[in-house]
Design a protein around this motif. Structure first.
Motif, short mmCIF file in Angstrom:
data_model
loop_
_atom_site.label_atom_id
_atom_site.label_comp_id
_atom_site.label_asym_id
_atom_site.label_seq_id
_atom_site.Cartn_x
_atom_site.Cartn_y
_atom_site.Cartn_z
N MET A 1 44.58 148.77 33.97
CA MET A 1 43.35 147.99 33.97
C MET A 1 43.11 147.42 32.59
SD MET A 1 42.01 148.03 36.96
CE MET A 1 43.30 148.36 38.13
N GLN A 3 41.50 146.04 29.11
CA GLN A 3 40.56 146.69 28.20
C GLN A 3 39.41 145.76 27.85
OE1 GLN A 3 40.57 150.00 27.50
NE2 GLN A 3 42.08 149.76 29.12
N TYR A 7 37.80 142.19 29.63
CA TYR A 7 36.58 142.21 30.43
C TYR A 7 35.57 141.21 29.93
CZ TYR A 7 37.73 146.33 33.18
OH TYR A 7 38.31 147.20 34.06
N VAL A 89 30.19 152.21 48.56
CA VAL A 89 30.50 153.44 47.85
C VAL A 89 29.59 154.59 48.32
CG1 VAL A 89 29.01 153.02 45.85
CG2 VAL A 89 31.03 154.43 45.62
N ASP A 222 30.38 155.98 39.56
CA ASP A 222 31.74 156.29 39.11
C ASP A 222 32.03 157.77 39.33
OD1 ASP A 222 31.85 154.02 36.26
OD2 ASP A 222 32.47 153.79 38.35
N ALA A 223 31.08 158.62 38.92
CA ALA A 223 31.29 160.06 39.06
C ALA A 223 31.43 160.47 40.50
CB ALA A 223 30.12 160.80 38.42
N ALA A 225 33.15 159.25 42.74
CA ALA A 225 34.43 158.88 43.35
C ALA A 225 35.12 160.05 44.05
CB ALA A 225 35.37 158.28 42.30
N PHE A 226 34.90 161.26 43.55
CA PHE A 226 35.59 162.41 44.14
C PHE A 226 34.68 163.28 44.96
CE2 PHE A 226 39.71 161.77 42.48
CZ PHE A 226 39.52 161.05 41.32
N LEU A 276 39.82 144.48 44.12
CA LEU A 276 41.26 144.24 43.99
C LEU A 276 41.61 143.78 42.59
CD1 LEU A 276 42.78 142.45 47.09
CD2 LEU A 276 43.52 144.55 46.00
N SER A 280 37.82 150.11 40.78
CA SER A 280 36.57 150.67 41.28
C SER A 280 35.65 151.20 40.20
CB SER A 280 36.85 151.81 42.26
OG SER A 280 37.47 151.32 43.41
N ARG A 281 35.83 150.78 38.96
CA ARG A 281 34.90 151.28 37.96
C ARG A 281 33.59 150.53 38.16
NH1 ARG A 281 35.88 150.01 33.02
NH2 ARG A 281 34.44 151.61 32.35
N HIS A 282 32.58 151.21 38.69
CA HIS A 282 31.38 150.51 39.13
C HIS A 282 30.61 149.85 38.03
CE1 HIS A 282 32.32 152.99 42.64
NE2 HIS A 282 31.90 151.92 43.27
N ARG A 283 30.73 150.38 36.82
CA ARG A 283 30.00 149.76 35.73
C ARG A 283 30.51 148.35 35.44
NH1 ARG A 283 29.97 154.92 31.88
NH2 ARG A 283 31.60 155.55 33.32
N VAL A 337 49.88 147.16 48.24
CA VAL A 337 49.74 147.92 47.00
C VAL A 337 49.86 149.42 47.25
CG1 VAL A 337 48.11 148.56 45.18
CG2 VAL A 337 48.41 146.19 45.82
N THR A 338 49.33 149.89 48.39
CA THR A 338 49.31 151.36 48.62
C THR A 338 50.61 151.88 49.19
OG1 THR A 338 48.30 150.93 50.77
CG2 THR A 338 46.85 151.56 48.96
N THR C 87 40.63 164.01 46.15
CA THR C 87 41.16 162.73 46.58
C THR C 87 40.05 161.70 46.55
OG1 THR C 87 40.63 163.35 48.83
CG2 THR C 87 42.89 163.69 48.12
N THR C 88 40.44 160.48 46.43
CA THR C 88 39.46 159.41 46.44
C THR C 88 40.03 158.18 47.10
OG1 THR C 88 37.99 158.06 45.10
CG2 THR C 88 40.15 158.52 44.18
N GLU C 90 38.80 155.30 46.19
CA GLU C 90 38.50 154.24 45.23
C GLU C 90 39.76 153.82 44.48
OE1 GLU C 90 35.60 152.98 45.02
OE2 GLU C 90 34.15 154.46 45.66
N ARG C 91 39.75 152.59 44.00
CA ARG C 91 40.89 152.08 43.26
C ARG C 91 40.71 152.39 41.78
NH1 ARG C 91 44.10 148.60 45.64
NH2 ARG C 91 44.63 147.47 43.75
N LEU C 92 41.12 153.59 41.42
CA LEU C 92 40.97 154.00 40.02
C LEU C 92 42.34 154.31 39.44
CD1 LEU C 92 37.98 156.45 40.52
CD2 LEU C 92 37.90 154.24 39.39
N LEU C 100 36.50 159.81 33.44
CA LEU C 100 35.28 160.29 34.11
C LEU C 100 34.74 161.53 33.42
CD1 LEU C 100 36.01 159.93 37.93
CD2 LEU C 100 34.47 158.58 36.51
#
Lengths: 338, 313, 269
Positions: A1, A3, A7, A89, A222-223, A225-226, A276, A280-283, A337-338, C87-88, C90-92, C100
């Motif tokens: 990503m 820097q 951005y 999200v 962001d936090a 995500a998991f 894409l 997914s960094r929401h900030r 991509v996946t 697991t997530t 999200e695209r991180l 994080l």
């Protein structure tokens, strides 16, 4: 990503694109007015230039018809994209859109009721009240299900949406005449025809109120995500975050739907497209989604009101025509991509 | 009633006998071939235009039910139509229609013959019920641009179907005469036919009754180039054109007064010359679709137009 | 009192008692292993420490402070948690995930990591051996690689208390030794580490202090030498094993013989 400098460049680029788009879009329209005349009259109204170069009617076209509509399109696009990102999200569902809490169905019902009882001009009020009622009912049902948690609220919202849709269809079938069919359909598809300065100001106020709340929750998202536990261990108050975001999103969506109708695909597709590109960094994702959503909405609405001159299409048709294939492309890209 | 008296008098006064219909009579209507073995005796009419046409031919006694009427009957037909049985305010269902045991259904809109309406045309044909769609409203077969002649042809066709040629011819002749006596307005005025719509105006375009009437009145239709009956336009296009005159359709669910209020309160349209000077022509909704009321309505609009004081350009 | 002290912690869910008056001490700067069979309550105990499960009664304190009662934001600066599997959708990227760990130290309006944050992230990535993976998308990694990323994330929090739930379960042998070695060095630097473990030999080698749990209660706690005895293993795990000590080695080795299904073992399940 990328820097920081990348951005900043991206933000600058998007803002430049937005301003350029607005400047250009306001010069498009069925009436033949040259760009210099358009901007001459706008500057005149802003007190910056001399007299308006246009006759009072053509001046009204620019200042009363086009400009508020351009501003409303930008605002609604930004708001729906933001709301869509948050809903995706919060519900951990990539198919979520801003209307998940039954908001758009409730708004549709409210709008149809107001239209059929003869208060056609107050349709936005009906729409907003309808969306609030749907949200309230969803929360009530969630409580009855054993305590209002956000996931129960969303499930209840789905029920309310189905109920409101059915009621709307019944009302339409029962009492609509040929004329109101057209207005209702246009509203259901989403349309920015006849947007006034009042509408544009409302949209901007809703954005001004809800955007900071949502953007400042970026850290928490962001936090998140998991999952809940991981977020809690990073110091985020999950429950408070969820309720705050739901409330802000509901308010924002309620106003957008009240003004523009149930415009589809913006809240669903724009977040995915931006994700894409920037992850997914929401900030970063949230503000960029807003910018892309605004630009997208502006151009689709400009197309809707100029491509088939003198006809005006409901903008929801254009967003669907572009949004559906765009979504397909995004899904294909995800797969690769996946 | 007056029309019946008039036609009988004309019959009495006229020389040659009128053509009687020879059955079976086969005709093409809106993509379907319909054959009549005899004049229909039990008719259901849907939409005001259908009802009014048959009443104008003195056939009111054969109407066993009416549905989806758009407004009260005009004065001339009010007595004849007073005792007509109303089957439904909106589109009646197939069962309700068939309950009246009709042998002919006359629909003012093609959509009247849907499965959830009076029934689909082939189904009804199989049950022995003949059906007819007003040609101007046909969607499956696109009708040519509407003209008064097309309306007269529809009247004539009804006359043939019901073996009422005399009445039909008399009506057509009388309408033709009124129309011939009408001179189009010489002032070269532009007009918008505002049918409905708040956020986006639904206006009369180039190929149906609005265009036909405006041409007869000598008004230039701002949206006359659009090849459609009506079109969802933008306020911008209306304001840009700044029409001299605005024709308002007056419907029970959307009265002309409401439209006037909307136009004068909207910050943009309130500046239009036509709005500022209240240059409105008002036409009742049932007369704004293709039917027997178009000619009287056109004459009435002409009177309203003549009364408007519009300075020369 | 320093270190982690759990006093009579009880967690109930409805009628079921998941943790029954659990008391243990995890010394400061030491590595404490929570061992026991599946369903013993190890994960629940760790979750209770973080305030993720409500204590029906009892206390959990770290350096004298009531841990579950802390404000989540403050607790996150003190104590880091590595879940069993994370697991997530999200695209991180790996770097995003590791970053994080700095969330508790960032303000709401800070959109990008600070220079200090970036340094800590890089250091953690190198310590865990994943700096080559920094720009890979997290969800494309294997289970073991993802586990190491989570540990790196926990390290960036610079915690004084590190709670890990089965941190080596997906790792290959080399990675297991690397990670546990890393944790030992952290402990030596002053971090208190509590980890739930499956592998008794690794627990014996890397832990200073072992706590054995069974059916929601603590059965025994002490040094690996004291705890790893054949009778206890039979009672708690239902296996017959021999404890061996290699010459010059600091810790016992468990050699498994066979599964025990006799009445004595079955009765105590």
């Amino acid at each position: 990503m990328p820097q920081r400098p990348a951005y900043l460049a991206a933000y600058a680029g998007l803002w430049a694109l937005l301003l350029a788009s607005a400047t250009i879009a306001v010069t498009f329209g069925p009436a033949e007015i040259s760009p210099t005349e358009v901007w001459g009259t706008i500057l005149h109204h802003l007190g910056m230039a001399g007299d308006s170069p246009l006759s009072h009617l053509r001046d009204a076209i620019v200042w009363q018809l086009r400009l508020p509509r351009v501003l409303a399109a930008l605002g609604i696009g930004a708001g729906l994209a933001l709301a869509g990102t948050v809903m995706q999200v919060l519900t951990r569902n990539p198919l979520a859109d801003p209307y998940l809490l039954g908001l758009s169905s409730g708004a549709a019902l409210g709008a149809v009721i107001f239209l059929l009882t003869g208060a056609a001009l107050l349709m936005p009020v009906g729409a907003f009240l309808g969306s609030l009622a749907a949200l309230g009912l969803a929360l009530l049902i969630a409580r009855l299900l054993g305590g209002a948690t956000p996931s129960r609220a969303i499930l209840a919202g789905i029920c309310i949406a189905a109920l409101a849709s059915a009621a709307t269809s019944l009302l339409i079938f029962w009492s609509a005449t040929g004329d109101s069919y057209r207005e209702i359909l246009s509203w259901l598809l989403g349309s920015l025809s006849g947007t006034t300065w009042g509408d544009a100001v409302l949209v901007m106020l809703a954005l001004a109120l809800c955007t900071p709340i949502i953007l400042l929750s970026g850290r928490g998202l962001d936090a998140f995500a998991f999952g809940d536990d991981a977020a809690a261990s990073l110091g985020i108050d999950i429950t408070r975050l969820r309720w705050t975001l739901l409330a802000a999103t509901a308010l924002l969506t309620g106003v957008m739907v009240a003004i523009g109708g149930a415009i589809g695909f913006v809240g669903l597709v724009v977040p995915h497209a931006v994700r894409l590109a920037v992850g997914s960094r929401h900030r970063v994702l949230l503000p960029m989604s807003m910018l892309v959503g605004a630009i997208f909405m502006l151009w689709t609405d400009t197309a809707a009101r100029t491509l088939f001159d003198p006809r005006e299409l409901p903008v929801g048709i254009v967003t669907a025509l572009i949004g559906a294939p765009a979504f397909l492309l995004i899904l294909l890209r995800y797969r690769r991509v996946t | 009633m007056r029309l019946v008296v008039l036609t009988t008098a004309l019959l009495a006064l006229s020389g040659p006998a009128f053509a009687a219909t020879t059955y079976p009579l086969t005709l093409q209507n809106c993509g379907a071939e319909v054959t009549f073995d005899k004049a229909p005796a039990r008719v259901v009419t849907i939409k005001s235009t259908a009802t009014e046409l048959l009443l104008s031919l003195g056939l009111g006694d054969r109407i066993v039910g009416v549905g989806f009427q758009d407004g009260p009957l005009p004065e001339a037909l009010a007595a004849a139509g007073a005792s007509l049985k109303v089957l439904a305010d909106k589109l009646p269902s197939q069962e309700v229609v068939l309950e009246t045991d009709p042998d002919f259904i006359y629909g003012g809109w093609e959509s009247n013959f849907a499965a959830d309406g009076a029934g689909e045309r082939p189904t009804l044909e199989q049950l022995g019920v003949k059906t007819y769609v007003a040609p101007a409203a046909c969607r499956t077969v696109k009708p040519p641009k509407l003209s008064f002649d097309a309306i007269f042809a529809e009247i004539g066709e009804m006359g043939s179907i019901f073996d009422a040629d005399a009445a039909a011819t008399a009506l057509v002749d009388s309408q033709k005469a009124s129309l011939a006596a009408l001179a189009p307005d010489p002032r070269g005025l532009t007009a918008v036919w505002y049918s409905s719509g708040t956020k986006a105006p639904y206006v009369g375009a180039g190929s149906n009754a609005p265009a036909m009437i405006m041409t007869a009145l000598g008004l230039k239709n701002v949206f006359g180039d659009v090849d459609d009956g009506w079109v969802a336009a933008s306020w911008e296009a209306v304001v840009d054109a700044n029409p001299d005159v605005i024709v308002l359709v007056d419907a029970a669910w959307n009265p002309a007064a409401q439209k006037i209020k909307l136009l004068s309160e909207n910050p943009i349209t309130s500046q239009l010359d036509a709005v500022v000077n209240q240059r409105y022509l008002i036409i009742p909704f049932p007369a704004s679709e293709a039917g027997v009321r178009n000619v009287p309505a056109t004459l009435d609009l002409a009177k309203q137009l003549a009364a408007l004081n519009i300075p020369a350009k | 009192m320093s270190g982690l002290v759990v006093g009579n912690a009880t967690v109930k869910a409805g009628d079921r008692t998941i943790l029954n008056r659990v008391s243990l001490t995890a010394p400061k700067g030491g590595v404490t292993g929570l061992i026991g069979p599946n369903g013993a309550g190890k994960s629940t105990l760790i979750a209770a420490m973080l305030g993720l499960r409500r204590l029906s009664s009892g206390t959990i304190a770290f350096n004298g402070t009531n841990l579950p009662g802390m404000v989540p934001g403050e607790r996150a600066k003190l104590c880091a948690y590595v879940e069993q599997s994370a697991t997530t959708a999200e695209r991180l990227t790996v770097r995003d995930v590791v970053a994080l760990g700095r969330v508790p130290f960032q303000t709401a309006w800070q959109t990008m990591p600070s220079g200090h944050d970036a340094l800590l992230v890089q250091a953690a990535l190198e310590a865990i051996g994943l700096s080559a993976f920094a720009t890979r998308l997290y969800h494309t990694l294997s289970g073991g690689e993802q586990q190491r990323v989570q540990i790196a994330r926990a390290l960036t929090q610079e915690p004084q208390l590190l709670l890990l739930d089965e941190p080596t379960s997906h790792l290959d042998i080399q990675a297991q030794l690397l990670v546990l070695d890393l944790l030992r060095r952290r402990a030596e630097a002053g971090c208190t580490i509590v980890l739930a473990m499956h592998d008794l030999n690794l627990a014996a080698r890397f832990c200073d202090h072992l706590v054995v749990m069974q059916a929601g209660a603590v059965v025994a706690q002490g040094s690996p030498d004291a705890i790893l005895q054949p009778d206890l293993l039979r009672q708690v795990y239902g296996v017959a094993a021999t404890i061996v000590r290699l010459p010059g080695s600091a810790h016992p080795i468990v050699v498994y013989d066979r599964a025990e299904t006799d009445a004595a073992a079955a009765k105590l399940d």
